[in-house]
Design a protein around this motif. Structure first.
Motif, PDB file in Angstrom:
ATOM      1  N   ASP A 167       6.388  40.115  84.757  1.00 47.22           N
ATOM      2  CA  ASP A 167       7.021  40.271  83.451  1.00 47.22           C
ATOM      3  C   ASP A 167       6.648  39.063  82.591  1.00 47.22           C
ATOM      4  OD1 ASP A 167       8.607  40.615  81.237  1.00 47.22           O
ATOM      5  OD2 ASP A 167      10.507  40.738  82.325  1.00 47.22           O
ATOM      6  N   VAL A 168       5.502  39.146  81.934  1.00 48.52           N
ATOM      7  CA  VAL A 168       4.999  38.021  81.141  1.00 48.52           C
ATOM      8  C   VAL A 168       5.874  37.778  79.916  1.00 48.52           C
ATOM      9  CG1 VAL A 168       3.026  37.129  79.844  1.00 48.52           C
ATOM     10  CG2 VAL A 168       2.640  38.366  81.979  1.00 48.52           C
ATOM     11  N   GLU A 169       6.417  38.837  79.351  1.00 48.51           N
ATOM     12  CA  GLU A 169       7.277  38.681  78.171  1.00 48.51           C
ATOM     13  C   GLU A 169       8.503  37.821  78.505  1.00 48.51           C
ATOM     14  OE1 GLU A 169       9.855  41.410  75.006  1.00 48.51           O
ATOM     15  OE2 GLU A 169       8.346  42.341  76.290  1.00 48.51           O
ATOM     16  N   SER A 170       9.146  38.112  79.626  1.00 51.60           N
ATOM     17  CA  SER A 170      10.285  37.291  80.047  1.00 51.60           C
ATOM     18  C   SER A 170       9.843  35.863  80.329  1.00 51.60           C
ATOM     19  CB  SER A 170      10.932  37.880  81.306  1.00 51.60           C
ATOM     20  OG  SER A 170      11.846  38.892  80.994  1.00 51.60           O
ATOM     21  N   PHE A 171       8.682  35.707  80.951  1.00 51.75           N
ATOM     22  CA  PHE A 171       8.180  34.374  81.262  1.00 51.75           C
ATOM     23  C   PHE A 171       8.006  33.553  79.991  1.00 51.75           C
ATOM     24  CE2 PHE A 171       4.615  31.413  81.941  1.00 51.75           C
ATOM     25  CZ  PHE A 171       5.135  30.660  82.986  1.00 51.75           C
ATOM     26  N   GLU A 172       7.424  34.146  78.973  1.00 53.60           N
ATOM     27  CA  GLU A 172       7.192  33.420  77.722  1.00 53.60           C
ATOM     28  C   GLU A 172       8.508  33.041  77.061  1.00 53.60           C
ATOM     29  OE1 GLU A 172       2.886  35.437  76.502  1.00 53.60           O
ATOM     30  OE2 GLU A 172       4.774  36.315  75.787  1.00 53.60           O
ATOM     31  N   ARG A 173       9.484  33.950  77.062  1.00 54.12           N
ATOM     32  CA  ARG A 173      10.792  33.659  76.455  1.00 54.12           C
ATOM     33  C   ARG A 173      11.500  32.541  77.217  1.00 54.12           C
ATOM     34  NH1 ARG A 173      12.685  38.316  76.919  1.00 54.12           N
ATOM     35  NH2 ARG A 173      14.162  38.118  78.643  1.00 54.12           N
ATOM     36  N   TYR A 174      11.497  32.652  78.518  1.00 55.47           N
ATOM     37  CA  TYR A 174      12.148  31.663  79.390  1.00 55.47           C
ATOM     38  C   TYR A 174      11.498  30.289  79.259  1.00 55.47           C
ATOM     39  CZ  TYR A 174      11.728  29.496  84.133  1.00 55.47           C
ATOM     40  OH  TYR A 174      11.613  28.642  85.210  1.00 55.47           O
ATOM     41  N   LEU A 175      10.157  30.239  79.313  1.00 50.78           N
ATOM     42  CA  LEU A 175       9.468  28.951  79.251  1.00 50.78           C
ATOM     43  C   LEU A 175       9.618  28.302  77.885  1.00 50.78           C
ATOM     44  CD1 LEU A 175       7.742  26.908  80.754  1.00 50.78           C
ATOM     45  CD2 LEU A 175       5.699  28.145  79.985  1.00 50.78           C
ATOM     46  N   THR A 176       9.556  29.097  76.830  1.00 55.17           N
ATOM     47  CA  THR A 176       9.728  28.558  75.476  1.00 55.17           C
ATOM     48  C   THR A 176      11.084  27.878  75.329  1.00 55.17           C
ATOM     49  OG1 THR A 176       8.256  30.221  74.516  1.00 55.17           O
ATOM     50  CG2 THR A 176       9.803  29.138  73.019  1.00 55.17           C
ATOM     51  N   SER A 177      12.117  28.478  75.912  1.00 58.42           N
ATOM     52  CA  SER A 177      13.447  27.877  75.878  1.00 58.42           C
ATOM     53  C   SER A 177      13.502  26.618  76.731  1.00 58.42           C
ATOM     54  CB  SER A 177      14.484  28.891  76.357  1.00 58.42           C
ATOM     55  OG  SER A 177      15.772  28.306  76.446  1.00 58.42           O
TER      56      SER A 177
ATOM     57  N   ASP B 183      -4.586  36.194  90.634  1.00 57.73           N
ATOM     58  CA  ASP B 183      -4.923  36.606  89.280  1.00 57.73           C
ATOM     59  C   ASP B 183      -3.673  36.618  88.396  1.00 57.73           C
ATOM     60  OD1 ASP B 183      -4.197  39.077  90.848  1.00 57.73           O
ATOM     61  OD2 ASP B 183      -4.401  40.014  88.894  1.00 57.73           O
ATOM     62  N   GLU B 184      -2.494  36.886  88.994  1.00 62.61           N
ATOM     63  CA  GLU B 184      -1.247  36.807  88.239  1.00 62.61           C
ATOM     64  C   GLU B 184      -0.943  35.359  87.850  1.00 62.61           C
ATOM     65  OE1 GLU B 184       1.394  40.546  89.867  1.00 62.61           O
ATOM     66  OE2 GLU B 184       1.285  38.757  91.140  1.00 62.61           O
ATOM     67  N   VAL B 185      -1.262  34.432  88.727  1.00 65.03           N
ATOM     68  CA  VAL B 185      -1.081  33.012  88.393  1.00 65.03           C
ATOM     69  C   VAL B 185      -1.941  32.658  87.188  1.00 65.03           C
ATOM     70  CG1 VAL B 185      -1.274  30.637  89.235  1.00 65.03           C
ATOM     71  CG2 VAL B 185      -0.536  32.452  90.798  1.00 65.03           C
ATOM     72  N   GLY B 186      -3.146  33.198  87.145  1.00 69.40           N
ATOM     73  CA  GLY B 186      -4.013  32.955  85.995  1.00 69.40           C
ATOM     74  C   GLY B 186      -3.403  33.469  84.704  1.00 69.40           C
ATOM     75  N   ARG B 187      -2.784  34.642  84.750  1.00 65.00           N
ATOM     76  CA  ARG B 187      -2.121  35.192  83.569  1.00 65.00           C
ATOM     77  C   ARG B 187      -0.945  34.314  83.144  1.00 65.00           C
ATOM     78  NH1 ARG B 187      -0.550  41.122  85.048  1.00 65.00           N
ATOM     79  NH2 ARG B 187       0.341  41.049  82.944  1.00 65.00           N
ATOM     80  N   LEU B 188      -0.193  33.818  84.117  1.00 66.32           N
ATOM     81  CA  LEU B 188       0.938  32.943  83.807  1.00 66.32           C
ATOM     82  C   LEU B 188       0.456  31.600  83.251  1.00 66.32           C
ATOM     83  CD1 LEU B 188       3.201  33.589  86.926  1.00 66.32           C
ATOM     84  CD2 LEU B 188       3.598  34.393  84.584  1.00 66.32           C
ATOM     85  N   ALA B 189      -0.645  31.090  83.789  1.00 67.74           N
ATOM     86  CA  ALA B 189      -1.200  29.830  83.286  1.00 67.74           C
ATOM     87  C   ALA B 189      -1.623  29.974  81.829  1.00 67.74           C
ATOM     88  CB  ALA B 189      -2.381  29.396  84.151  1.00 67.74           C
ATOM     89  N   GLU B 190      -2.251  31.100  81.503  1.00 67.40           N
ATOM     90  CA  GLU B 190      -2.658  31.349  80.121  1.00 67.40           C
ATOM     91  C   GLU B 190      -1.431  31.426  79.211  1.00 67.40           C
ATOM     92  OE1 GLU B 190      -5.347  34.581  77.575  1.00 67.40           O
ATOM     93  OE2 GLU B 190      -4.724  35.033  79.629  1.00 67.40           O
ATOM     94  N   ALA B 191      -0.400  32.126  79.664  1.00 72.73           N
ATOM     95  CA  ALA B 191       0.822  32.235  78.875  1.00 72.73           C
ATOM     96  C   ALA B 191       1.506  30.882  78.725  1.00 72.73           C
ATOM     97  CB  ALA B 191       1.776  33.238  79.528  1.00 72.73           C
ATOM     98  N   ALA B 192       1.520  30.104  79.803  1.00 72.94           N
ATOM     99  CA  ALA B 192       2.162  28.785  79.758  1.00 72.94           C
ATOM    100  C   ALA B 192       1.451  27.867  78.770  1.00 72.94           C
ATOM    101  CB  ALA B 192       2.167  28.159  81.152  1.00 72.94           C
TER     102      ALA B 192
END
Length: 293
Positions: free
Chosen positions: A25-35, A59-68
Motif C-alpha cells: 500500500d504505497v499510498e498509505s506509506f507516503e501519507r504515513y512517512l510524510t507525517s 522489488d517492493e523495497v525499490g518501490r518504497l525507496a522511490e516513494a521515500a
C-alpha cells in the motif's frame, strides 16, 4: 552517504503498509512517512525488521525507496535500507542496489538460520563492505539464532566500510564491552534499553517505538546528550510502559495496529505468518497511548 561521524541520534525504522489483501500500500506509506518526517529525527530505516523484511519482496523495497525519496525531497534526512540476508551474495547484490536507489547507508543483519561460524560471519560482512557503500552492522540474536562475541563484533567494526552497529543483543553486555575500546558509533536497537545504552555512551538508537510519541524519544536523546540524565530518565520512564506493550507481541504487529488506529495507515494488515495482535493487547494499547504526552 553516511559516515561514522553522521551516525548518531534517533533513527526510526518504518513499517511497510499492506492492504487487506496483503498487497503493498504505497499510498498509505507516503501519507504515513510524510507525517513522520515532520519530526526532527536523524534518519529513517527502510526494510528492517519493523518493515517486515522477511516477507517484503526486493522489488517492493525499490518501490518504497522511490516513494521515500520523493517524500523526503524537501528534507535532508538520511535513508538507511536493510540489505542483509542469510546469503552473502544476495546481501552484496542488495547493497549495490540500495546505493543506486539513493540510500545513504545499508543495515546488514548477522546472517540467520545457517548458524555460520564467527569467521564466516566476519567474511560475510567483509564482502558486503567491499561494495564500497556505508554499512551498519545489526546484531539481533533473538531473531538470527547467532550470538556474536564482543571480540568478533569488534573485528567486524574494525572492517573498512562498517560505520557502526545497531545493537539489539537483548541487554547492555555487548555495549559495555565494546564502547570503552570502540571508536565507531553504537546505536541502541533494543527500545527498552535506550536510557541505559545512552548512559554507557551509545550514539543514539534505531527504535521502532519512536514511530509514536516521536518527540518524546527525541527529547530523551537530546537530554542525555546534553548531560541531563535525570531529565532524560524522567522522560523515558513515561515512555517505558508503551515500549513494553509494543513488544509484548511480535514487532511490528502492535505498532501497525496503533498506527492504523491513529489513521496514519489504512490497515494493520501483516503478511502471513505474522498475525494481528490480540484483543487484550488492543485494549491495553488503546488505553495507554491516550495518556502518554
Amino acid at each position: 552517504m553516511l559516515s561514522e561521524n553522521d551516525l548518531h541520534g534517533i533513527y526510526v525504522p518504518v513499517i511497510t503498509p499492506f492492504d487487506t489483501q496483503e498487497r503493498l500500500d504505497v499510498e498509505s506509506f507516503e501519507r504515513y512517512l510524510t507525517s513522520l518526517i515532520q519530526h526532527d529525527m536523524d534518519g529513517i530505516v527502510l526494510n528492517g525488521t519493523t518493515g517486515e523484511s522477511p516477507t517484503t519482496a526486493w522489488d517492493e523495497v525499490g518501490r518504497l525507496a522511490e516513494a521515500a525519496r520523493a517524500c523526503m525531497r524537501s528534507k535532508a534526512l538520511p535513508l538507511v535500507i536493510g540489505s542483509g540476508t542469510n546469503s552473502t551474495a544476495e546481501s552484496v547484490r542488495r547493497t549495490e542496489a540500495a546505493g543506486l536507489w539513493g540510500a545513504d547507508a545499508v543495515l546488514a543483519v548477522t546472517p540467520y538460520y545457517s548458524r555460520p561460524s564467527e569467521e564466516g560471519v566476519i567474511e560475510h560482512f567483509r564482502r558486503i563492505a567491499s561494495v564500497g557503500f556505508p554499512v551498519i552492522a545489526y546484531e539481533v540474536p533473538s531473531r538470527t539464532g547467532v550470538t556474536l562475541s564482543a571480540e568478533t563484533m569488534k573485528r567486524i567494526l574494525d572492517l573498512d566500510g562498517i560505520i557502526g552497529l545497531k545493537d539489539a543483543s537483548g541487554g547492555t553486555s555487548l555495549a559495555e564491552k565494546l564502547l570503552p575500546n570502540c571508536q565507531k558509533p553504537i546505536l541502541c536497537g533494543e527500545d527498552a534499553h535506550l536510557l541505559e545504552m545512552l548512559q554507557l555512551g551509545a550514539a543514539g538508537g534505531m527504535l521502532a517505538s519512536a514511530n509514536v510519541h516521536t518527540t518524546a524519544f527525541l527529547d530523551v536523546y537530546a537530554q542525555a546528550a546534553s548531560g541531563n540524565m535525570s531529565l532524560a530518565a524522567a522522560t523515558f520512564d513515561r515512555l517505558l510502559p508503551l515500549i513494553r506493550l509494543l513488544f509484548r507481541e511480535s514487532n511490528p504487529a502492535p505498532l501497525k495496529w496503533l498506527l492504523a488506529r491513529q489513521g496514519h495507515i489504512a490497515s494493520d494488515t501483516l503478511r502471513c505468518p505474522m498475525a494481528r495482535i490480540s484483543d487484550a493487547l488492543q485494549e491495553e494499547l488503546s488505553a495507554l497511548s491516550e495518556v502518554i504526552a
